[in-house]
Write a protein that holds these residues in place. Structure first.
Motif, mmCIF file in Angstrom:
data_model
loop_
_atom_site.group_PDB
_atom_site.id
_atom_site.type_symbol
_atom_site.label_atom_id
_atom_site.label_comp_id
_atom_site.label_asym_id
_atom_site.label_seq_id
_atom_site.Cartn_x
_atom_site.Cartn_y
_atom_site.Cartn_z
ATOM 1 N N SER A 146 -5.953 -84.456 -1.556
ATOM 2 C CA SER A 146 -5.490 -85.789 -0.786
ATOM 3 C C SER A 146 -6.112 -87.124 -1.174
ATOM 4 N N ASN A 147 -5.682 -88.050 -0.969
ATOM 5 C CA ASN A 147 -6.212 -89.228 -1.474
ATOM 6 C C ASN A 147 -6.199 -90.482 -0.182
ATOM 7 N N LYS A 148 -6.033 -89.712 1.137
ATOM 8 C CA LYS A 148 -5.910 -90.741 2.290
ATOM 9 C C LYS A 148 -7.319 -91.483 2.157
ATOM 10 N N THR A 149 -7.279 -92.720 2.852
ATOM 11 C CA THR A 149 -8.422 -93.306 3.010
ATOM 12 C C THR A 149 -9.318 -92.738 4.112
ATOM 13 N N SER A 150 -8.534 -92.236 5.230
ATOM 14 C CA SER A 150 -9.438 -91.425 6.130
ATOM 15 C C SER A 150 -8.800 -90.411 6.553
ATOM 16 N N GLY A 151 -9.498 -89.168 6.552
ATOM 17 C CA GLY A 151 -8.859 -87.956 6.746
ATOM 18 C C GLY A 151 -8.136 -87.175 5.586
ATOM 19 N N LYS A 152 -8.893 -87.357 4.612
ATOM 20 C CA LYS A 152 -8.469 -86.418 3.569
ATOM 21 C C LYS A 152 -8.615 -85.117 3.564
ATOM 22 N N LYS A 153 -9.892 -84.934 4.090
ATOM 23 C CA LYS A 153 -10.394 -83.640 4.298
ATOM 24 C C LYS A 153 -9.677 -82.681 5.312
ATOM 25 N N THR A 154 -9.531 -83.334 6.329
ATOM 26 C CA THR A 154 -8.607 -82.958 7.621
ATOM 27 C C THR A 154 -7.282 -82.600 6.804
ATOM 28 N N GLU A 155 -6.732 -83.538 6.065
ATOM 29 C CA GLU A 155 -5.263 -83.074 5.587
ATOM 30 C C GLU A 155 -5.380 -81.952 4.669
ATOM 31 N N CYS A 156 -6.138 -81.902 3.805
ATOM 32 C CA CYS A 156 -6.407 -80.617 2.765
ATOM 33 C C CYS A 156 -6.435 -79.262 3.608
ATOM 34 N N LYS A 157 -7.367 -79.597 4.584
ATOM 35 C CA LYS A 157 -7.744 -78.309 5.403
ATOM 36 C C LYS A 157 -6.316 -77.653 6.086
ATOM 37 N N ALA A 158 -5.448 -78.618 6.756
ATOM 38 C CA ALA A 158 -4.332 -78.342 7.367
ATOM 39 C C ALA A 158 -3.335 -77.806 6.442
ATOM 40 N N ILE A 159 -3.098 -78.526 5.437
ATOM 41 C CA ILE A 159 -2.203 -77.880 4.304
ATOM 42 C C ILE A 159 -2.762 -76.649 3.845
ATOM 43 N N ILE A 160 -4.039 -76.070 3.494
ATOM 44 C CA ILE A 160 -4.508 -75.114 2.917
ATOM 45 C C ILE A 160 -4.307 -73.993 4.186
ATOM 46 N N ALA A 161 -4.583 -74.216 5.265
ATOM 47 C CA ALA A 161 -4.321 -73.485 6.355
ATOM 48 C C ALA A 161 -2.760 -72.959 6.489
ATOM 49 N N LEU A 162 -2.063 -73.661 6.128
ATOM 50 C CA LEU A 162 -0.515 -73.343 6.345
ATOM 51 C C LEU A 162 -0.065 -72.331 5.315
ATOM 52 N N ILE A 163 -0.739 -72.789 3.990
ATOM 53 C CA ILE A 163 -0.478 -71.925 2.764
ATOM 54 C C ILE A 163 -1.205 -70.467 3.007
ATOM 55 N N ASP A 164 -2.482 -70.616 3.591
ATOM 56 C CA ASP A 164 -3.148 -69.290 3.765
ATOM 57 C C ASP A 164 -2.472 -68.439 4.744
ATOM 58 N N SER A 165 -1.672 -68.868 5.812
ATOM 59 C CA SER A 165 -1.122 -67.854 6.578
ATOM 60 C C SER A 165 0.131 -67.494 6.053
ATOM 61 N N LYS A 166 0.949 -68.088 5.153
ATOM 62 C CA LYS A 166 1.904 -67.578 4.481
ATOM 63 C C LYS A 166 1.757 -66.773 3.643
ATOM 64 N N MET A 167 0.623 -66.877 2.711
ATOM 65 C CA MET A 167 0.158 -66.058 1.678
ATOM 66 C C MET A 167 -0.269 -64.702 2.533
ATOM 67 N N GLU A 168 -1.002 -64.656 3.512
ATOM 68 C CA GLU A 168 -1.469 -63.580 4.398
ATOM 69 C C GLU A 168 -0.197 -62.755 4.738
ATOM 70 N N ALA A 169 0.793 -63.425 5.036
ATOM 71 C CA ALA A 169 2.115 -62.711 5.735
ATOM 72 C C ALA A 169 2.799 -62.366 4.444
ATOM 73 N N LEU A 170 2.579 -62.799 3.406
ATOM 74 C CA LEU A 170 3.295 -62.086 2.201
ATOM 75 C C LEU A 170 2.323 -60.874 1.719
ATOM 76 N N GLY A 171 1.363 -60.644 2.384
ATOM 77 C CA GLY A 171 0.576 -59.377 1.811
ATOM 78 C C GLY A 171 -0.591 -59.687 0.826
ATOM 79 N N PHE A 172 -1.139 -61.101 0.862
ATOM 80 C CA PHE A 172 -2.282 -61.368 -0.287
ATOM 81 C C PHE A 172 -3.262 -61.346 0.589
ATOM 82 N N THR A 173 -4.421 -61.169 -0.006
ATOM 83 C CA THR A 173 -5.863 -61.062 0.470
ATOM 84 C C THR A 173 -6.474 -62.489 -0.168
ATOM 85 N N ARG A 174 -7.152 -63.485 0.847
ATOM 86 C CA ARG A 174 -7.648 -64.651 0.180
ATOM 87 C C ARG A 174 -9.215 -64.053 -0.070
#
Length: 134
Positions: free
Chosen positions: A72-100
């Motif tokens: 993320s390259n947002k001027t403000s909130g780039k860390k928050t944006e990355c965490k939100a996106i990765i949390a969404l991916i994390d839940s989908k990968m877990e649902a598929l059967g993967f372990t982080r």
């Protein structure tokens, strides 16, 4: 060789694009993203799972490792944006059967104004493409 990379990418990217329709998603490593936010989802390891190999040396399962990079390259909130996106991916990968196995922020050496997070996921996959937690 057991290969589920295309299926995993399609499922995860469809889920992410529901919430972030303008996100740049790729199945290849990105040194410098062409647009933001950006996600690269790649299979970085695929090895025969030796414990289930039969006497004819036939591969019955593979141990796979996926790496996700979120930028993320947002001027403000780039860390928050990355965490939100990765949390969404994390839940989908877990649902598929993967372990982080890892999730960390990492310095983006190409451009220090870009925030980057990386996550890795492991699973065992059967030759009929069933995913098992490791």
């Amino acid at each position: 060789m057991i290969d589920i990379e295309t299926e995993v990418f399609s499922i995860v990217s469809a889920e992410v694009r529901k919430k972030y329709p303008k996100i740049y998603m790729t199945g290849e490593y990105v040194k410098s993203p062409p647009s933001f936010p950006c996600v690269s989802l790649i299979e970085t390891d695929n090895q025969v799972y030796r414990n289930t190999r039969d006497s004819g040396c036939i591969e019955n399962h593979a141990q796979v490792l996926y790496e996700v990079n979120v930028y993320s390259n947002k001027t403000s909130g780039k860390k928050t944006e990355c965490k939100a996106i990765i949390a969404l991916i994390d839940s989908k990968m877990e649902a598929l059967g993967f372990t982080r196995t890892l999730m960390n922020p990492v310095p983006n050496e190409e451009d220090a104004t870009v925030y980057r997070m990386v996550a890795r996921y492991r699973a065992i996959v059967s030759k009929n493409k069933t995913i098992y937690r490791r």
